[in-house]
Design a protein around this motif. Sequence first.
Motif, PDB file in Angstrom:
ATOM      1  N   VAL A  38       7.794  19.468 -63.570  1.00  0.00           N
ATOM      2  CA  VAL A  38       6.602  19.575 -64.426  1.00  0.00           C
ATOM      3  C   VAL A  38       5.415  20.059 -63.598  1.00  0.00           C
ATOM      4  CG1 VAL A  38       4.891  18.224 -65.721  1.00  0.00           C
ATOM      5  CG2 VAL A  38       7.331  17.910 -66.185  1.00  0.00           C
ATOM      6  N   GLU A  39       5.272  19.492 -62.402  1.00  0.00           N
ATOM      7  CA  GLU A  39       4.165  19.876 -61.517  1.00  0.00           C
ATOM      8  C   GLU A  39       4.326  21.319 -61.034  1.00  0.00           C
ATOM      9  OE1 GLU A  39       2.473  18.313 -57.330  1.00  0.00           O
ATOM     10  OE2 GLU A  39       3.094  16.748 -58.745  1.00  0.00           O
ATOM     11  N   ASN A  40       5.521  21.672 -60.561  1.00  0.00           N
ATOM     12  CA  ASN A  40       5.761  23.015 -60.024  1.00  0.00           C
ATOM     13  C   ASN A  40       5.613  24.114 -61.069  1.00  0.00           C
ATOM     14  OD1 ASN A  40       6.235  21.885 -57.550  1.00  0.00           O
ATOM     15  ND2 ASN A  40       8.459  21.984 -57.697  1.00  0.00           N
ATOM     16  N   ARG A  41       6.021  23.817 -62.297  1.00  0.00           N
ATOM     17  CA  ARG A  41       5.984  24.846 -63.348  1.00  0.00           C
ATOM     18  C   ARG A  41       4.795  24.698 -64.290  1.00  0.00           C
ATOM     19  NH1 ARG A  41      12.141  25.731 -65.482  1.00  0.00           N
ATOM     20  NH2 ARG A  41      13.178  25.735 -63.472  1.00  0.00           N
ATOM     21  N   ASN A  42       3.882  23.777 -63.973  1.00  0.00           N
ATOM     22  CA  ASN A  42       2.706  23.535 -64.820  1.00  0.00           C
ATOM     23  C   ASN A  42       3.076  23.270 -66.278  1.00  0.00           C
ATOM     24  OD1 ASN A  42       0.638  23.667 -62.886  1.00  0.00           O
ATOM     25  ND2 ASN A  42       0.832  25.902 -62.850  1.00  0.00           N
ATOM     26  N   LEU A  43       3.955  22.306 -66.484  1.00  0.00           N
ATOM     27  CA  LEU A  43       4.415  21.983 -67.838  1.00  0.00           C
ATOM     28  C   LEU A  43       3.750  20.715 -68.398  1.00  0.00           C
ATOM     29  CD1 LEU A  43       8.227  22.708 -67.344  1.00  0.00           C
ATOM     30  CD2 LEU A  43       6.535  24.152 -68.490  1.00  0.00           C
ATOM     31  N   GLN A  44       2.574  20.364 -67.839  1.00  0.00           N
ATOM     32  CA  GLN A  44       1.888  19.144 -68.272  1.00  0.00           C
ATOM     33  C   GLN A  44       1.525  19.157 -69.756  1.00  0.00           C
ATOM     34  OE1 GLN A  44       1.178  20.959 -65.608  1.00  0.00           O
ATOM     35  NE2 GLN A  44       0.958  19.680 -63.817  1.00  0.00           N
ATOM     36  N   ASP A  45       1.454  20.364 -70.361  1.00  0.00           N
ATOM     37  CA  ASP A  45       1.108  20.438 -71.786  1.00  0.00           C
ATOM     38  C   ASP A  45       2.347  20.294 -72.679  1.00  0.00           C
ATOM     39  OD1 ASP A  45       2.082  22.864 -70.852  1.00  0.00           O
ATOM     40  OD2 ASP A  45       0.803  24.085 -72.145  1.00  0.00           O
ATOM     41  N   LEU A  46       3.536  20.180 -72.067  1.00  0.00           N
ATOM     42  CA  LEU A  46       4.774  19.996 -72.839  1.00  0.00           C
ATOM     43  C   LEU A  46       5.450  18.661 -72.527  1.00  0.00           C
ATOM     44  CD1 LEU A  46       6.619  23.462 -72.672  1.00  0.00           C
ATOM     45  CD2 LEU A  46       5.483  22.414 -74.638  1.00  0.00           C
ATOM     46  N   ILE A  47       5.430  18.271 -71.257  1.00  0.00           N
ATOM     47  CA  ILE A  47       6.101  17.041 -70.834  1.00  0.00           C
ATOM     48  C   ILE A  47       5.033  16.124 -70.231  1.00  0.00           C
ATOM     49  CG2 ILE A  47       7.889  16.065 -69.344  1.00  0.00           C
ATOM     50  CD1 ILE A  47       9.264  18.896 -69.496  1.00  0.00           C
ATOM     51  N   PHE A  48       4.781  14.993 -70.915  1.00  0.00           N
ATOM     52  CA  PHE A  48       3.623  14.156 -70.584  1.00  0.00           C
ATOM     53  C   PHE A  48       3.932  12.960 -69.709  1.00  0.00           C
ATOM     54  CE2 PHE A  48       3.071  15.886 -74.908  1.00  0.00           C
ATOM     55  CZ  PHE A  48       2.064  16.773 -74.635  1.00  0.00           C
ATOM     56  N   GLU A  49       5.049  12.310 -69.984  1.00  0.00           N
ATOM     57  CA  GLU A  49       5.300  11.042 -69.303  1.00  0.00           C
ATOM     58  C   GLU A  49       6.804  10.805 -69.219  1.00  0.00           C
ATOM     59  OE1 GLU A  49       3.618   6.503 -69.864  1.00  0.00           O
ATOM     60  OE2 GLU A  49       2.866   8.066 -71.182  1.00  0.00           O
ATOM     61  N   ILE A  50       7.238  10.239 -68.101  1.00  0.00           N
ATOM     62  CA  ILE A  50       8.646   9.913 -67.920  1.00  0.00           C
ATOM     63  C   ILE A  50       8.693   8.447 -67.511  1.00  0.00           C
ATOM     64  CG2 ILE A  50      10.768  10.450 -66.658  1.00  0.00           C
ATOM     65  CD1 ILE A  50       8.085  12.997 -66.483  1.00  0.00           C
ATOM     66  N   LYS A  51       9.531   7.663 -68.200  1.00  0.00           N
ATOM     67  CA  LYS A  51       9.589   6.229 -67.908  1.00  0.00           C
ATOM     68  C   LYS A  51      11.022   5.751 -67.741  1.00  0.00           C
ATOM     69  CE  LYS A  51       5.461   4.135 -69.825  1.00  0.00           C
ATOM     70  NZ  LYS A  51       4.907   3.224 -70.806  1.00  0.00           N
ATOM     71  N   VAL A  52      11.183   4.846 -66.790  1.00  0.00           N
ATOM     72  CA  VAL A  52      12.423   4.087 -66.643  1.00  0.00           C
ATOM     73  C   VAL A  52      12.003   2.647 -66.930  1.00  0.00           C
ATOM     74  CG1 VAL A  52      14.270   3.385 -65.067  1.00  0.00           C
ATOM     75  CG2 VAL A  52      13.260   5.672 -64.862  1.00  0.00           C
ATOM     76  N   PRO A  53      12.149   2.174 -68.185  1.00  0.00           N
ATOM     77  CA  PRO A  53      11.672   0.820 -68.525  1.00  0.00           C
ATOM     78  C   PRO A  53      12.325  -0.258 -67.654  1.00  0.00           C
ATOM     79  CG  PRO A  53      12.176   2.058 -70.518  1.00  0.00           C
ATOM     80  CD  PRO A  53      12.702   2.857 -69.357  1.00  0.00           C
ATOM     81  N   MET A  54      11.472  -1.107 -67.077  1.00  0.00           N
ATOM     82  CA  MET A  54      11.927  -2.175 -66.183  1.00  0.00           C
ATOM     83  C   MET A  54      11.444  -3.520 -66.715  1.00  0.00           C
ATOM     84  SD  MET A  54      13.220  -0.395 -63.566  1.00  0.00           S
ATOM     85  CE  MET A  54      13.130  -1.149 -61.963  1.00  0.00           C
ATOM     86  N   GLU A  55      12.168  -4.583 -66.342  1.00  0.00           N
ATOM     87  CA  GLU A  55      11.717  -5.935 -66.677  1.00  0.00           C
ATOM     88  C   GLU A  55      11.987  -6.836 -65.489  1.00  0.00           C
ATOM     89  OE1 GLU A  55      13.874  -7.465 -70.022  1.00  0.00           O
ATOM     90  OE2 GLU A  55      15.808  -7.208 -69.061  1.00  0.00           O
ATOM     91  N   GLU A  56      11.187  -7.881 -65.402  1.00  0.00           N
ATOM     92  CA  GLU A  56      11.353  -8.827 -64.306  1.00  0.00           C
ATOM     93  C   GLU A  56      12.378  -9.872 -64.736  1.00  0.00           C
ATOM     94  OE1 GLU A  56       8.417 -11.969 -62.420  1.00  0.00           O
ATOM     95  OE2 GLU A  56       7.679  -9.922 -62.101  1.00  0.00           O
ATOM     96  N   GLN A  57      13.338 -10.149 -63.856  1.00  0.00           N
ATOM     97  CA  GLN A  57      14.329 -11.188 -64.135  1.00  0.00           C
ATOM     98  C   GLN A  57      14.398 -12.118 -62.944  1.00  0.00           C
ATOM     99  OE1 GLN A  57      18.045  -9.192 -64.962  1.00  0.00           O
ATOM    100  NE2 GLN A  57      17.675  -9.223 -67.156  1.00  0.00           N
ATOM    101  N   LEU A  58      14.682 -13.386 -63.237  1.00  0.00           N
ATOM    102  CA  LEU A  58      14.849 -14.343 -62.146  1.00  0.00           C
ATOM    103  C   LEU A  58      16.307 -14.336 -61.718  1.00  0.00           C
ATOM    104  CD1 LEU A  58      12.661 -17.356 -63.303  1.00  0.00           C
ATOM    105  CD2 LEU A  58      12.209 -15.767 -61.449  1.00  0.00           C
ATOM    106  N   GLU A  59      16.506 -14.276 -60.414  1.00  0.00           N
ATOM    107  CA  GLU A  59      17.853 -14.213 -59.870  1.00  0.00           C
ATOM    108  C   GLU A  59      17.999 -15.335 -58.857  1.00  0.00           C
ATOM    109  OE1 GLU A  59      19.140 -11.076 -56.906  1.00  0.00           O
ATOM    110  OE2 GLU A  59      19.839 -10.188 -58.781  1.00  0.00           O
ATOM    111  N   GLU A  60      19.161 -16.005 -58.882  1.00  0.00           N
ATOM    112  CA  GLU A  60      19.381 -17.072 -57.911  1.00  0.00           C
ATOM    113  C   GLU A  60      20.368 -16.590 -56.864  1.00  0.00           C
ATOM    114  OE1 GLU A  60      20.483 -21.720 -58.227  1.00  0.00           O
ATOM    115  OE2 GLU A  60      19.126 -20.905 -59.736  1.00  0.00           O
ATOM    116  N   LYS A  61      19.956 -16.701 -55.611  1.00  0.00           N
ATOM    117  CA  LYS A  61      20.805 -16.254 -54.516  1.00  0.00           C
ATOM    118  C   LYS A  61      20.619 -17.232 -53.356  1.00  0.00           C
ATOM    119  CE  LYS A  61      22.078 -11.945 -52.250  1.00  0.00           C
ATOM    120  NZ  LYS A  61      21.683 -10.568 -51.976  1.00  0.00           N
ATOM    121  N   ASP A  62      21.708 -17.751 -52.857  1.00  0.00           N
ATOM    122  CA  ASP A  62      21.661 -18.740 -51.767  1.00  0.00           C
ATOM    123  C   ASP A  62      20.743 -19.912 -52.108  1.00  0.00           C
ATOM    124  OD1 ASP A  62      23.275 -16.965 -50.337  1.00  0.00           O
ATOM    125  OD2 ASP A  62      21.525 -15.942 -49.473  1.00  0.00           O
TER     126      ASP A  62
END
Length: 176
Positions: free
Chosen positions: A32-56
């Motif tokens: 998007v940056e290299n080809r100046n496509l900011q007017d076509l592609i606005f945002e990219i997300k990898v939705p994350m959530e916090e989880q509690l994990e038990e280890k040792d």
Amino acid sequence: MSDNENTQGKWYVIHTYSGYENKVKANIEKIVENRNLQDLIFEIKVPMEEQLEEKDGRRRAVMRKIYPGYVMVKMIMTDESWYVIRNTRGVTGFVGPGSKPIPLTDDEVRAMGVEFIPVKLDAEVGDNVRVISGPLENFIGSIEEIYPEKQKVRVLVSMFGRDTPVELEYHQIQKI
């Protein structure tokens, strides 16, 4: 396509090789940056959530992908934007029937936590409403106050023979 969609874009879901979600996000951002496509592609997300994990015997918070193998892209769908995303390394395709990408609805975007989209309330103070979800489902009441910034209303609901003020979210009520 509405004018609104032309300027703001819609959220699409792309399928990636598992474990490549962040790489795909970075690759698309670079293109998007290299080809100046900011007017076509606005945002990219990898939705994350916090989880509690038990280890040792220790509990710790870790960030996990909510939808492994998927990346959300807010974009205006054109031949060019489709081609760019489709041919990004690590992308296996758009989610949709056949090769036709289908944008997420506002309700899906809200439910998946991709972006906050305010709900439009079609009622005002004094209107009678029915509660359509939650513990008070099917109760009837009247709107006493509206809190647009919180997307909530205070409704006087008749319970046990008296009016009780209850705070509800917009999507939990329906005008009658």
